[in-house]
Design a protein around this motif. Structure first.
Motif, PDB file in Angstrom:
ATOM      1  N   LEU A  28      40.762  30.295  -2.438  1.00 53.17           N
ATOM      2  CA  LEU A  28      40.961  28.840  -2.464  1.00 53.17           C
ATOM      3  C   LEU A  28      42.271  28.452  -1.786  1.00 53.17           C
ATOM      4  N   ASN A  29      43.311  29.253  -1.955  1.00 50.00           N
ATOM      5  CA  ASN A  29      44.583  28.953  -1.279  1.00 50.00           C
ATOM      6  C   ASN A  29      44.443  29.042   0.230  1.00 50.00           C
ATOM      7  N   ILE A  30      43.699  30.010   0.721  1.00 54.05           N
ATOM      8  CA  ILE A  30      43.467  30.126   2.164  1.00 54.05           C
ATOM      9  C   ILE A  30      42.667  28.927   2.658  1.00 54.05           C
ATOM     10  N   ARG A  31      41.649  28.509   1.901  1.00 57.58           N
ATOM     11  CA  ARG A  31      40.839  27.357   2.277  1.00 57.58           C
ATOM     12  C   ARG A  31      41.693  26.097   2.327  1.00 57.58           C
ATOM     13  N   GLU A  32      42.567  25.894   1.318  1.00 59.75           N
ATOM     14  CA  GLU A  32      43.441  24.726   1.304  1.00 59.75           C
ATOM     15  C   GLU A  32      44.453  24.771   2.443  1.00 59.75           C
ATOM     16  N   TYR A  33      44.956  25.960   2.755  1.00 58.23           N
ATOM     17  CA  TYR A  33      45.914  26.095   3.856  1.00 58.23           C
ATOM     18  C   TYR A  33      45.246  25.752   5.177  1.00 58.23           C
ATOM     19  N   LYS A  34      44.023  26.229   5.401  1.00 56.14           N
ATOM     20  CA  LYS A  34      43.312  25.926   6.640  1.00 56.14           C
ATOM     21  C   LYS A  34      42.983  24.435   6.734  1.00 56.14           C
ATOM     22  N   ALA A  35      42.623  23.828   5.603  1.00 55.48           N
ATOM     23  CA  ALA A  35      42.311  22.399   5.625  1.00 55.48           C
ATOM     24  C   ALA A  35      43.548  21.554   5.892  1.00 55.48           C
ATOM     25  N   SER A  36      44.707  21.974   5.383  1.00 54.67           N
ATOM     26  CA  SER A  36      45.912  21.183   5.588  1.00 54.67           C
ATOM     27  C   SER A  36      46.487  21.385   6.998  1.00 54.67           C
ATOM     28  N   SER A  37      46.231  22.526   7.619  1.00 55.76           N
ATOM     29  CA  SER A  37      46.785  22.765   8.946  1.00 55.76           C
ATOM     30  C   SER A  37      45.955  22.140  10.057  1.00 55.76           C
ATOM     31  N   GLN A  38      44.769  21.698   9.750  1.00 58.16           N
ATOM     32  CA  GLN A  38      43.927  21.089  10.809  1.00 58.16           C
ATOM     33  C   GLN A  38      44.130  19.630  10.917  1.00 58.16           C
TER      34      GLN A  38
END
Length: 166
Positions: free
Chosen positions: A156-166
């Motif tokens: 979930l942290n990786i998913r949130e990081y990818k969503a915030s960086s896009q």
């Protein structure tokens, strides 16, 4: 009490007679033990075997169903469903609770039960028998849940990081 020169267990005195009932191990000291119920008169010494008629399992469909249910509900099945439910809860509650916190909370709860059993078995020995068969598999399954919560939290942290960086 008797002259059998073998193992005698569980003597029980009758209230209104001079008889004593006991379990006589016929094949003492061999294993597995084979017992017979006997009654001895304490005044005359007369000793007699009491026939015990036990119902044999499997005589009916109900007995067969109960036997299958008893075989199905064991530590492995309980551990499987505990792990399955805990994993489902970690996945379902990820929006409100952090998966790692759920895994850690279940680990702390099971360790608390384990400590309670270890402290309590000094004053109540039967607690050790109950806990030893259940706590170790529960600790293993809780460890699996903790690892699952850790993996889910990382995912979930990786998913949130990818969503915030896009």
């Amino acid at each position: 009490m008797t002259n059998h020169e073998s193992n005698i267990e569980s003597p029980s005195f009758f209230h209104h007679s001079k008889d004593i009932a006991y379990m006589h191990q016929k094949n003492w000291p061999e294993e597995p033990a084979e017992f017979e119920l006997r009654i001895v008169n304490s005044e005359t010494g007369a000793d007699e075997v009491v026939p015990v008629n036990m119902n044999q399992a499997g005589d009916s469909l109900l007995a067969a169903g109960l036997g299958a249910a008893q075989k199905a509900v064991n530590v492995y099945v309980i551990g499987f469903f505990y792990t399955l439910f805990g994993s489902w809860f970690i996945i379902a509650a990820h929006k409100k609770y952090r998966p790692l916190l759920v895994g850690a909370a279940s680990t702390v709860a099971v360790l608390g039960v384990w400590v309670f059993c270890r402290i309590g078995e000094a004053s109540y020995p039967w607690l050790a028998a109950v806990c030893s068969g259940l706590i170790v598999p529960l600790l293993i399954c809780t460890g699996i849940l903790f690892l699952f919560g850790l993996i889910q939290s990382y995912r979930l942290n990786i998913r949130e990081y990818k969503a915030s960086s896009q």
